[in-house]
Design an enzyme around this catalytic site. Structure first.
Site, PDB file in Angstrom:
ATOM      1  N   TYR A 271     -18.081  25.137 -24.263  1.00 52.13           N
ATOM      2  CA  TYR A 271     -19.495  25.391 -24.595  1.00 52.13           C
ATOM      3  C   TYR A 271     -20.454  24.861 -23.514  1.00 52.13           C
ATOM      4  O   TYR A 271     -20.034  24.179 -22.594  1.00 52.13           O
ATOM      5  CB  TYR A 271     -19.863  24.945 -26.002  1.00 52.13           C
ATOM      6  CG  TYR A 271     -19.703  23.509 -26.448  1.00 52.13           C
ATOM      7  CD1 TYR A 271     -19.684  22.443 -25.573  1.00 52.13           C
ATOM      8  CD2 TYR A 271     -19.599  23.237 -27.809  1.00 52.13           C
ATOM      9  CE1 TYR A 271     -19.565  21.136 -26.040  1.00 52.13           C
ATOM     10  CE2 TYR A 271     -19.472  21.931 -28.282  1.00 52.13           C
ATOM     11  CZ  TYR A 271     -19.460  20.887 -27.386  1.00 52.13           C
ATOM     12  OH  TYR A 271     -19.355  19.613 -27.839  1.00 52.13           O
ATOM     13  N   GLU A 272     -21.705  25.262 -23.660  1.00 56.52           N
ATOM     14  CA  GLU A 272     -22.735  24.973 -22.633  1.00 56.52           C
ATOM     15  C   GLU A 272     -22.383  25.612 -21.297  1.00 56.52           C
ATOM     16  O   GLU A 272     -22.647  25.031 -20.238  1.00 56.52           O
ATOM     17  CB  GLU A 272     -22.910  23.453 -22.445  1.00 56.52           C
ATOM     18  CG  GLU A 272     -23.819  22.817 -23.438  1.00 56.52           C
ATOM     19  CD  GLU A 272     -24.929  23.730 -23.861  1.00 56.52           C
ATOM     20  OE1 GLU A 272     -25.590  24.291 -22.977  1.00 56.52           O
ATOM     21  OE2 GLU A 272     -25.134  23.907 -25.062  1.00 56.52           O
ATOM     22  N   GLY A 273     -21.827  26.792 -21.329  1.00 52.29           N
ATOM     23  CA  GLY A 273     -21.368  27.460 -20.109  1.00 52.29           C
ATOM     24  C   GLY A 273     -19.967  26.950 -19.833  1.00 52.29           C
ATOM     25  O   GLY A 273     -19.776  25.749 -19.614  1.00 52.29           O
TER      26      GLY A 273
ATOM     27  N   GLN B 163     -19.699  27.104 -14.761  1.00 57.96           N
ATOM     28  CA  GLN B 163     -20.283  25.970 -14.010  1.00 57.96           C
ATOM     29  C   GLN B 163     -19.893  26.061 -12.535  1.00 57.96           C
ATOM     30  O   GLN B 163     -20.716  25.866 -11.639  1.00 57.96           O
ATOM     31  CB  GLN B 163     -19.775  24.615 -14.544  1.00 57.96           C
ATOM     32  CG  GLN B 163     -20.017  24.350 -15.999  1.00 57.96           C
ATOM     33  CD  GLN B 163     -21.476  24.326 -16.372  1.00 57.96           C
ATOM     34  OE1 GLN B 163     -22.319  23.876 -15.595  1.00 57.96           O
ATOM     35  NE2 GLN B 163     -21.795  24.836 -17.532  1.00 57.96           N
TER      36      GLN B 163
END
Ligand SMILES: Cc1cc2nc3c(=O)[nH]c(=O)nc-3n(C[C@H](O)[C@H](O)[C@H](O)COP(=O)(O)OP(=O)(O)OC[C@H]3O[C@@H](n4cnc5c(N)ncnc54)[C@H](O)[C@@H]3O)c2cc1C
Length: 564
Positions: free
Chosen positions: A421-423, A428
């Protein structure tokens, strides 16, 4: 196991590795004295040891459930969250004008790390609320700020982030949720969002959803997206809760880990929303929240690693097989790899946090560039470390690691999501070699120059540690040059994950060297630096070879050949 909050190590990293002290020279953080920092860290540590850690297993064993359309949280979570709120810990970096303490993000990062070591599932609730506070602070109207921020900062209300839809994950721009003007300045939000962390709970107060949706004149893709505040209960101007909004939790996901964190499918059926920021500029506002959350998730990786390490060490000291297993070379190898990488990732994450604070305090472009460069490295490396360390923690436990009763497996299952999650960590890495290197590699080279200057200064005292770090910097510099000379982005992307890890490996070597220097070359930190630099740092060479191998091999296969 008795959990020991890692306050001392965080303090050491602040003082000797991440240069936290320079914040005190800025006007914004001039009052963050050593005493205040100590008091804050001690307070967080005490809360996590005494109140939060005892609830950790509850979330795993008795997950959050949906009952009659309302989420019932795991036993003890409501009281633990109340204690977090009462202590003022939900959003310590929240602006003072709205009841926050205005402390540096670095201290929020410390909180997120400590929360994760002691109960990751619960820690997600304040983590998302912090991100929402920051997005509102920078992008919302004064009306929204004064209504929502004090309640979110105090923990009376909580915040969520609603990006993901069934057809829009990494490709957020594919979202289909609609926002129609109601004609009175509000909007009707309609659509379904999935995987919404802490989408609902029974803590009381309000659940404030920040939702990405498209206005009728919004173009396709990310440029046509706007951001809306959509509360569960519609508050009046004084913040008193009013009628329920037209939204509901459809179901909760059954997950591999973080069972105590309710992950909701949210349905919005013409729910009343308020625009945050400019129309069609929702992604910019959401990026504030996402960047904040990326650092928060990086801190989760460190926290999980620390918790898993402590558990494994305790077990290794007690378990007798041919004597205590802690005395066997291979168990030592695992424990020291865990400890050395946990320190490296903590140092990288805190250096990123300090860079963000310096950027906020000074507005200087060089700090902004440093923070932007370090964010994807911190997120990817720290979460990979959390996963590796928790996995090794299971191995240290032998068969008992596979048995749920010990709780070692919980760390491994819980932390797995952090790379997604969060990319995802793949996204990233693409960000690092793509957007973050649009400057021709300048930000990366400035950092490498700084490291080499420090390493040169360490050479006289510790040549056997300084030389390999200096050599690693040179190899990294060559790889940066190679990458920025590749105009075909797929060539860069093909090696982006190993490159990101190699960058982190080199940073880890540098920060371990700094720790050894601070200690004068004698003591446990110097021994750990020697272990890391001799055994873990060399991995950067194979990673960089992989990073520069190009994309041709990957696309040489037809889909049929992949199946063969
Ligand atoms: C427990 C949990 C909690 C979550 N909480 C929230 C939340 O609170 N709010 C919210 O909005 N979302 C949340 N999410 C969603 C999460 O952010 C997404 O799952 C994540 O962004 C990945 O999207 P996806 O699952 O659709 O995977 P996909 O986008 O389908 O990705 C699948 C794979 O393809 C790769 N991939 C995709 N695109 C590319 C590309 N262009 N180049 C290379 N590789 C690519 C990915 O790296 C990944 O390995 C949560 C998810 C989970 C499981």
């Amino acid at each position: 196991m008795t959990y020991r909050a890692q306050v001392e190590d965080i303090r050491f990293v602040f003082d000797h590795v991440a240069a936290f002290g320079q914040l005190r020279d800025t006007e914004r953080y001039a009052e963050t004295s050593e005493d205040l920092t100590d008091a804050v860290l001690e307070g967080m540590g005490k809360l996590c040891e005494e109140v939060i850690y005892p609830t950790q297993r509850n979330g795993d064993l008795t997950p959050a459930v949906l009952e009659n359309g309302v989420v019932r949280s795991s036993p003890g979570f409501k009281d633990a969250f109340a204690a977090i709120a009462e202590g003022g810990w939900v959003a310590v970096s929240g602006p003072e004008a709205y009841g926050g303490m205005g402390l540096p993000i670095s201290l929020t990062t410390a909180f997120n790390e400590l929360m994760t070591s002691s109960n990751m599932a619960l820690g997600l609730c304040p983590l998302l609320t912090q991100g929402q506070c920051e997005a509102l602070e920078h992008h919302a109207s004064e009306e929204i700020k004064s209504l929502y921020l004090p309640k979110l900062i105090s923990g009376e209300w909580t915040g969520t982030m609603n990006l993901t839809e069934p057809g829009a994950g990494s490709d957020v721009g594919a979202l289909t949720t609609r926002a129609e003007p109601n004609g009175d300045g509000t909007y009707a939000i309609t659509g379904q969002k999935i995987f919404i962390t802490w989408g609902d709970h029974d803590f009381g107060g309000n659940v404030c959803h920040l939702v990405l949706a498209r206005l009728p004149d919004g173009v396709k893709g990310t440029k046509g997206i706007s951001l809306f505040m959509v509360p569960k209960f519609i508050p009046d101007a004084d913040g008193n809760l009013g009628p329920a909004n037209d939204l509901k939790v459809v179901s909760l996901e059954h997950k591999m880990g973080i069972h105590g964190s309710p992950t909701a499918v949210m349905q919005f059926d013409g729910a009343k929303g308020w625009l945050v920021g400019e129309p069609h500029k929702g992604m910019a506002a959401m990026f504030t929240m996402m960047n904040n959350a990326r650092l928060g998730v990086a801190a989760q990786g460190v926290g999980a690693a620390e918790g898993a390490y402590q558990k494994a060490l305790d077990y290794a000291k007690e378990r007798q097989q041919f004597g205590p297993i802690v005395n066997h070379a291979d168990v030592r190898r695992m424990l020291l790899s865990m400890k050395a990488d946990t320190f490296a990732s903590r140092a990288i994450v805190m250096s990123c946090a300090v860079a963000l604070d310096m950027a906020a305090a000074t507005g200087a472009e060089n700090w902004k560039a440093r923070a932007a460069l370090l964010t994807p490295i911190a997120k990817a490396f720290a979460t990979d470390t959390g996963i590796d360390v928790a996995e090794q923690g299971v191995q240290v436990h032998g068969g008992m690691g596979f048995i749920e009763e010990t709780g070692a497996a919980q760390f491994s299952r819980d932390v797995r999501i952090t790379a997604i999650y969060e990319g995802t960590n793949g996204i990233q890495a693409m960000d690092l070699v793509g957007r973050k290197m649009m400057d021709g590699g300048e930000a990366a080279n400035v950092l490498i120059d700084e490291i080499e200057a420090d390493v040169e200064a360490a050479r006289a005292a510790m040549p056997e540690l300084a030389e390999p770090v200096w050599q690693a910097c040179e190899s990294l510099r060559e790889a940066v040059e190679w990458l920025v000379s590749q105009t075909d982005m797929n060539t860069r992307f093909a090696g982006s994950v190993p490159f990101t890890r190699a960058f982190a490996r080199v940073l880890g070597g540098y920060y371990h060297l700094k720790a050894a220097m601070a200690e004068g070359g004698e003591g446990a930190r110097s021994k750990l630096a020697r272990f890391y630099i001799r055994r873990l740092l060399p991995e950067h060479e194979s990673l960089l070879t992989y990073a520069m191998a190009g994309a041709d091999d990957l696309f040489a296969f037809s889909l049929d050949e992949l199946e063969a």
